[in-house]
Design a protein around this motif. Structure first.
Motif, PDB file in Angstrom:
ATOM      1  N   VAL A   1      52.831  67.307  41.643  1.00 29.86           N
ATOM      2  CA  VAL A   1      53.205  68.232  42.716  1.00 29.86           C
ATOM      3  C   VAL A   1      54.676  68.012  43.096  1.00 29.86           C
ATOM      4  O   VAL A   1      55.445  68.968  43.235  1.00 29.86           O
ATOM      5  CB  VAL A   1      52.292  68.041  43.948  1.00 29.86           C
TER       6      VAL A   1
ATOM      7  N   GLY B   1      49.268  71.371  39.958  1.00 29.22           N
ATOM      8  CA  GLY B   1      50.578  70.970  40.472  1.00 29.22           C
ATOM      9  C   GLY B   1      51.614  72.048  40.233  1.00 29.22           C
ATOM     10  O   GLY B   1      52.367  72.429  41.139  1.00 29.22           O
TER      11      GLY B   1
ATOM     12  N   ILE C   1      50.944  75.046  42.424  1.00 33.97           N
ATOM     13  CA  ILE C   1      51.388  74.792  43.802  1.00 33.97           C
ATOM     14  C   ILE C   1      52.895  75.005  43.896  1.00 33.97           C
ATOM     15  O   ILE C   1      53.402  75.625  44.839  1.00 33.97           O
ATOM     16  CB  ILE C   1      50.996  73.365  44.247  1.00 33.97           C
TER      17      ILE C   1
ATOM     18  N   VAL D   1      49.092  77.580  48.575  1.00 40.58           N
ATOM     19  CA  VAL D   1      49.210  76.115  48.576  1.00 40.58           C
ATOM     20  C   VAL D   1      47.991  75.488  49.232  1.00 40.58           C
ATOM     21  O   VAL D   1      47.391  74.539  48.707  1.00 40.58           O
ATOM     22  CB  VAL D   1      50.512  75.687  49.295  1.00 40.58           C
TER      23      VAL D   1
END
Lengths: 192, 655
Positions: free
Chosen positions: B148, B594, B597, B623
């Protein structure tokens, strides 16, 4: 994974979460420092003493403190394996947190309606940002809590959920501590 | 009605925002062209699946590290192009090349990109590549969080380059001082681009800092006490603690500036009680530690290199550790020296002046330790070692000029002058960047199995250091002569042009150095068969050299037990050999969440910059939902069985 490895994973997560909380603490510290600097910068507008209704805020404070207590009761329920007790007290925590949030939004609405919004003065910008940042954390906490309640109902006491519940306890108590500072610094000192 | 709908869909965005002047348009089209070319190549060679499976979804810190380095290298070239334009403008001193608005956008972009997307990217890249194996671990503490962090960094990188294609960049400098950066004086989207690209990348940095801090504290191999950690790990521990303390301040400060601009708040405005000095204090309370966040790991890299290539233990390990800790703590007590002239008063200035001088002491201790490490060592003058010695020279020059500026009375002369610009470039180029180059040459063979060409590396080094001195010594002189920073033109009668031309020549020489570096990498890959080396090409001292080359995903088949500070070195001396007993290893499964996001963070960023409400809502919801999906899924690891590991370990090439 065996038990020792699982314990190590959990320790790692707990330490990481503590450190996250400390960084959040610094974020709040920056906002508190800003509030302290801008407290008197009212630009001819109302000051804290003119605006804050301390009885109302005391009620908010008591509700949040009570929700911290009920979180504790829920976690005690986990330790004894009482599922119903845990879910009940988590539900109560949720209700108290939501009430707190509703009261805060009421206060904000009230201020804005009277023409004392965040764009009125630097003091009010600092006030709204600090208190709303706390409120935003409470909102995240409520979302987290709701998901945990659903998972507890569906999966009973799953190990990972229990670990997360412990972290949630940390988070909620942390927000309580921050609120005590908000109450003392923003409302008590700022309202003088 | 139509206008309302347009605003709902596109926010502040207009077609005219896509129109740029020739230089910017050229850069933007060039970047898009390169992107399309890369995408075309991926399609032609049918590599999309490979990209997704092996890179985008990876949770392996070594691969994430490589991606960090790749992004940083591209951004370094972008920042270098900016520097070239700035130098060309000041050397020619005409209005035909760049107008002042464009000049201001370029220096703002140069600074922000070089700090956030080059230096920070390199630091996190090296952390990812080296730290787990140096502490004898298989992974970082939170592999998904690591992914992330990287994708937030990538999203920020895209946002900071987007003004080349749509809109404009900030003209308020790399720290966007208010009230200039407030809506009243910067009504365009430039400052918003700056805020949100840094905010998104900054949150990634904060998460990464927490991740590596926990990794170092919790995942060290058994027996590796704190005082047995390699010095690079110590430097990373210092750096990550600084990240944890400093980056939340940045998050809060950028947030407040954004609220000023978006919701009409009055934190830093010049009216309604706002206080611009508050911003300047807050931003430097983050900004000064940031400098040490970058340079401490570079210190660590150099410490590893000087010990290895001198064939000796690092001189004064304990004093090195104490110096690192001292710098970590002291770096929070000096921020005011960035604005001595802004009215804090004599007493406050004196305190911060003295603290600044004190911080030079631990740094001096380190310089002496490095020199004493070389003393009576069997020094091999390889490229990393050359970068190290160049660093000693530039860093000492930079350090001394820093001490000059720490005297508040003298700082009234130096403040905002080119002397200052020369000083911090000496520290960041001569410290961080040289450290990165040294580390690149040093650890390159560990991950590829072949060394970089030494001859081209040395040519690159000599061009760099000579070009660097030619470029920045004139700036020191110009600063003394009264040239302030950020000038797009100056009065020719001042007699500055000669020195500005010299500085321009210096940057041209640096570019030749960069050319040699690009050539070096290309040539070394081409001739890789000739440069092939084994697992331990430099006779290394620390545990990362005990892994296979290239390292297996699990780093160590058996977690080593550490007894000595230079564990790997001592093992080689003792001829340590035990028959390994393999066990099953659990590794994190790949996850594309990840990257997704990061994508939603990018959507949020675009929405918030251009005031497109639906994109803001979509980004935030995306998110949140992805995080909930990830956090409620329990099956995130897969098993590598003991037999597979035994097989892989047997195939380790021994050269």
């Amino acid at each position: 994974m065996n038990e020792i490895e699982e314990k190590a994973v959990q320790e790692k997560k707990t330490l990481g979460f503590w450190i996250y909380l400390m960084t959040d603490c610094i974020l709040f510290a920056s906002l508190f420092a800003t509030f302290a600097v801008l407290r008197t910068a009212t630009a001819g507008g109302p000051s804290g003493a003119d605006l804050f209704d301390l009885d109302f805020v005391l009620a908010e404070t008591m509700i949040l403190l009570a929700s911290s207590f009920t979180t504790g009761l829920a976690i005690l329920g986990v330790a004894r394996g009482f599922k119903k007790q845990t879910i009940f007290w988590l539900g109560v925590t949720f209700a108290l947190g939501a009430t707190f949030l509703a009261l805060e939004i009421t206060e904000f609405n009230h201020l804005v309606a009277e023409g004392n919004g965040w764009d009125r003065s630097a003091f009010l910008s600092a006030f709204f940002t600090l208190v709303a940042t706390h409120g935003l954390h409470i909102t995240v906490g409520l979302l987290w809590l709701a998901i945990m309640i659903i998972r507890l109902v569906r999966y009973n006491f799953k190990k990972t959920d229990l670990n997360r519940l412990a972290l949630f306890g940390l988070f909620w108590h942390f927000l309580d501590v921050v609120w005590i500072f908000v109450f003392s610094i923003v409302y008590l000192i700022g309202g003088m | 009605m139509f206008d309302g709908l347009k605003e709902l869909i596109f926010g502040k965005l207009e077609l005219s925002d896509f129109i740029h002047e020739p230089i910017m348009a050229g850069a933007g089209i060039g970047m898009l062209g390169a992107l399309f070319l890369a995408m075309g190549a991926l399609t032609y060679f049918k590599k999309w699946k490979w990209l997704w499976k092996n890179w985008i979804t990876t949770l392996d810190p070594k691969k994430i590290g490589v991606m960090y380095i790749l992004v940083s290298v591209i951004m370094l070239l972008r920042g270098l192009a900016d520097a070239l334009l700035l130098r060309a403008q000041q050397a020619t001193n005409t209005s035909e090349l760049l107008n002042s608005d464009h000049f201001q956008q370029i220096f703002s972009a140069h600074g922000s990109i070089m700090i956030f997307f080059v230096a920070m990217g390199i630091i996190f890249g090296v952390f990812n590549l080296i730290i787990p194996s140096q502490i004898g671990a298989r992974d970082v503490a939170f592999p998904f969080l690591n992914s992330v962090s990287f994708w937030l960094f990538a999203a920020g990188m895209i946002l900071i380059n987007a003004p080349l294609i749509v809109g404009e960049f900030s003209t308020a400098g790399w720290l966007a001082y208010p009230p200039l950066s407030e809506l009243q004086y910067s009504p365009g989207v430039g400052v918003d681009y700056w805020i949100w690209s840094l905010q998104i990348a900054g949150i990634g940095s904060l998460l990464s800092g927490i991740n590596f801090f926990v990794t170092i504290l919790k995942l060290r191999a058994p027996g590796m006490t704190l005082m047995k950690m390699p010095i690079f790990v110590w430097s990373a521990l210092g750096s990550t603690s600084l990240i944890m303390f400093a980056f939340p301040i940045l998050t809060a400060t950028l947030g407040m500036l954004a609220l000023d601009r978006m919701l009409g708040m009055h934190f830093f405005t010049s009216d309604m009680g706002g206080n611009p000095m508050l911003y300047i204090n807050l931003i430097w309370a983050w900004g000064h530690p940031e400098v040490y966040i970058l340079v401490l790991p570079a210190f660590g890299i150099f410490s590893e290199i000087v010990a290895t290539f001198s064939g000796k233990r690092l001189f004064g390990y304990k004093s090195m550790v104490i110096a690192l800790i001292a710098i970590t703590i002291l770096s929070f007590t000096v921020w005011l020296h960035h604005f001595f002239t802004m009215g804090a008063g004599a007493d406050v200035n004196t305190f911060f002046g003295i603290m600044t001088m004190i911080i030079a002491i631990p740094t001096g201790v380190k310089v002496f330790n490095w020199i004493f490490t070389m003393y009576r060592g069997r020094v091999r003058f390889t490229t990393p070692m050359l970068w190290f010695m160049g660093f000693i020279v530039t860093f000492t020059i930079g350090g001394l000029t820093g001490v000059l500026m720490s005297v508040p009375a003298a700082d009234f002369q130096f403040h905002n002058s080119l002397f200052l610009v020369a000083h911090f470039h000496t520290m960041i180029v001569g410290g961080v960047l040289f450290g990165a180059f040294a580390g690149f040459a040093y650890w390159f063979p560990k991950f590829t199995g072949f060394t970089l060409n030494e001859r081209l590396g040395k040519l690159a080094f000599w061009n760099w250091i000579i070009g660097f001195l030619v470029a920045f010594i004139p700036l020191y002189i110009l600063g003394f002569m009264g040239a302030t920073r950020r000038l797009d033109h100056y009065d020719p009668s001042l007699g500055w042009q000669g020195l500005f031309i010299v500085a321009g020549v210096g940057v041209a020489i640096i570019c030749v150095g960069v050319g040699f570096q690009v050539l070096q990498i290309a040539y070394s890959i081409w001739k890789r068969k000739e440069n092939r080396v084994g697992e331990d090409p430099w006779n290394g001292r620390t545990l990362e050299w005990a892994t296979a080359t290239p390292p297996k995903e699990y780093n160590f088949a058996v977690i080593p037990t550490v007894t000595e500070r230079d564990e790997f070195w001592e093992r080689k001396k003792k001829g340590h050999q035990v028959t390994p007993i393999y066990t099953d290893i659990w590794l994190p499964k790949n996850s594309g969440l990840g990257a997704i996001i990061g994508l939603f963070a990018l959507i949020f960023g675009i929405g918030v910059i251009w005031h497109i409400i639906w994109m803001i809502i979509l980004g935030v919801l995306g998110v949140i939902i992805l995080l909930i999906i990830r956090l409620t899924s329990d099956d995130t690891e897969y098993k590598v069985s003991a037999e597979e590991i035994a097989e892989q370990e047997l195939s380790r090439s021994v050269l």
